[in-house]
Motif scaffolding. Sequence first.
Motif, PDB file in Angstrom:
ATOM      1  N   UNK A  87       0.878  -1.303  -0.052  1.00  0.00           N
ATOM      2  CA  UNK A  87       0.068  -0.006   0.031  1.00  0.00           C
ATOM      3  C   UNK A  87       0.928   1.101   0.062  1.00  0.00           C
ATOM      4  N   UNK A  88       1.705   1.283   0.935  1.00  0.00           N
ATOM      5  CA  UNK A  88       2.545   2.648   0.923  1.00  0.00           C
ATOM      6  C   UNK A  88       3.782   2.469  -0.126  1.00  0.00           C
ATOM      7  N   UNK A  89       4.379   1.328  -0.332  1.00  0.00           N
ATOM      8  CA  UNK A  89       5.341   1.317  -1.419  1.00  0.00           C
ATOM      9  C   UNK A  89       6.725   1.770  -0.609  1.00  0.00           C
ATOM     10  N   UNK A  90       6.574   1.427   0.857  1.00  0.00           N
ATOM     11  CA  UNK A  90       7.826   2.036   1.485  1.00  0.00           C
ATOM     12  C   UNK A  90       8.729   0.968   1.607  1.00  0.00           C
ATOM     13  N   UNK A  91       9.344   0.616   0.602  1.00  0.00           N
ATOM     14  CA  UNK A  91      10.396  -0.406   0.456  1.00  0.00           C
ATOM     15  C   UNK A  91      11.550  -0.144  -0.938  1.00  0.00           C
ATOM     16  N   UNK A  92      12.646  -0.659  -0.723  1.00  0.00           N
ATOM     17  CA  UNK A  92      13.562  -0.892  -1.736  1.00  0.00           C
ATOM     18  C   UNK A  92      13.958  -2.265  -1.739  1.00  0.00           C
ATOM     19  N   UNK A  93      13.637  -2.843  -2.847  1.00  0.00           N
ATOM     20  CA  UNK A  93      14.089  -4.346  -2.852  1.00  0.00           C
ATOM     21  C   UNK A  93      15.372  -4.820  -2.630  1.00  0.00           C
ATOM     22  N   UNK A  94      16.430  -4.017  -3.080  1.00  0.00           N
ATOM     23  CA  UNK A  94      17.702  -3.908  -2.648  1.00  0.00           C
ATOM     24  C   UNK A  94      18.024  -4.006  -1.182  1.00  0.00           C
ATOM     25  N   UNK A  95      17.334  -3.015  -0.714  1.00  0.00           N
ATOM     26  CA  UNK A  95      17.515  -2.698   0.812  1.00  0.00           C
ATOM     27  C   UNK A  95      16.796  -3.802   1.541  1.00  0.00           C
ATOM     28  N   UNK A  96      15.970  -4.479   1.211  1.00  0.00           N
ATOM     29  CA  UNK A  96      15.339  -5.464   1.991  1.00  0.00           C
ATOM     30  C   UNK A  96      16.208  -6.738   1.973  1.00  0.00           C
ATOM     31  N   UNK A  97      16.736  -7.065   0.873  1.00  0.00           N
ATOM     32  CA  UNK A  97      17.735  -8.258   0.644  1.00  0.00           C
ATOM     33  C   UNK A  97      18.986  -7.920   1.450  1.00  0.00           C
ATOM     34  N   UNK A  98      19.232  -6.659   1.410  1.00  0.00           N
ATOM     35  CA  UNK A  98      20.490  -6.431   2.210  1.00  0.00           C
ATOM     36  C   UNK A  98      20.447  -6.682   3.865  1.00  0.00           C
ATOM     37  N   UNK A  99      19.188  -5.964   4.219  1.00  0.00           N
ATOM     38  CA  UNK A  99      18.896  -6.151   5.692  1.00  0.00           C
ATOM     39  C   UNK A  99      18.999  -8.016   5.955  1.00  0.00           C
TER      40      UNK A  99
END
Length: 409
Positions: A87-99
């Motif tokens: 809904x918010x689009x509050x993400x970055x795919x590469x950031x999620x993978x890095x975390x």
Amino acid sequence: MLQERPSSQIRAPLSLLAIFVVIALLQLVPLPPALWTLLPGRGAVVEGYRLLGIPLPWLPLTLAPNVALSSILWLLPAFATLLGVVVLGAFRSRGIAAVIVAVTLASVAIGALQVIGGTSAYLYQITNHGVAVGFFANANHNATLLLVCIPFLAALQATLLKRSGSQRSASAIRLLVAAAYAVIFVGLLINSSLAGIGLGVPVALGSWLTFTRQRPAARRSLVAQRSLICATVLVSLAALATIMIGPFGNNLFGAQTSNVELSRQTSFALTFRAARAYFPIGSGTGSFQPIYHLQEPLASVTTTFMNHAHSDWIELLLETGIVGMAFAGLFLTWWVARLRVIWHAEEPDPFAQAAVIATAAIMLHSVVDYPLRTAALSAVFATCLGLMSGVRPYTQRSRLPSSARHLSL
């Protein structure tokens, strides 16, 4: 900030979330005695009120309403994570993978200290002492995190290599990723989860097959690709069969000589028996423990108790009956449809592909354990579903007028 015009991809996961919440809340609605006494498995409850001389009250469908409410509230982190992505689009795919990779490596480091340093390094009093559990209390749940990390690390490597500007930077990326894979491998070994080791083979091979085939230098003929896929499937099945029937002391397929009452053989058998008794309505959300205690032979009751069925799927069958199974079928239909869309895209999203592999690993592990009943892994699962949904991160439009943008360009 909400996306201005929600895409069609949002509707399916949000609809599934709404159905799930409605199923859980309906089980808390009080029913008149004339109705709830007709439900299967409620005879013991009626007999209890009769022996106490208390008139039958209005009761909800679930036999553990207090636990059911806490179970719904316990899923709030997963709900918030899913909503934040779709809904918010509050993400970055590469950031999620890095975390995910960073947290997994930290969990392996903590697990190594737990194996070397003894009880002082464990974060929970009730835990699996002697093995690496990392941030968790259960070794199997730490193994699930390790499995999830593998495809995201592969996707991160593919993305970084694509962006690398020189051969030196590409070599550095490969070296760092290889070191991370080595840490994950050591983590699986010191974790000692048989399911984690068995599933690690298909997850690693599937990740390698997915992200290696996308490189131009690794393209092969159709026959070679099919042969590679068949070989991967065969090796994966052989690894799983070895874990199941090998002499590794698994408590599901092997012969049990000790702690029989705590084995998965006993847990699955008693839970299935209870599920038949409460089918098709189920015993209600959060009711596993009191229902399971009614099934246990008195001779096997000790100070150690079974907290879950050690299978999310079987426990879902017991607690929600045919409604829960229908919801699971609906979810799997959506999951397969998204898998086909993700894999047949002209330019596949590597992190969406990693999410598919990760969710498959979690659902397979859920057959013999309960990773989705931990807040951390359920939030990771929800994040993966968000990545699979096809939504893109929200980007704020420039406030400059069109003429100013053209001038800047």
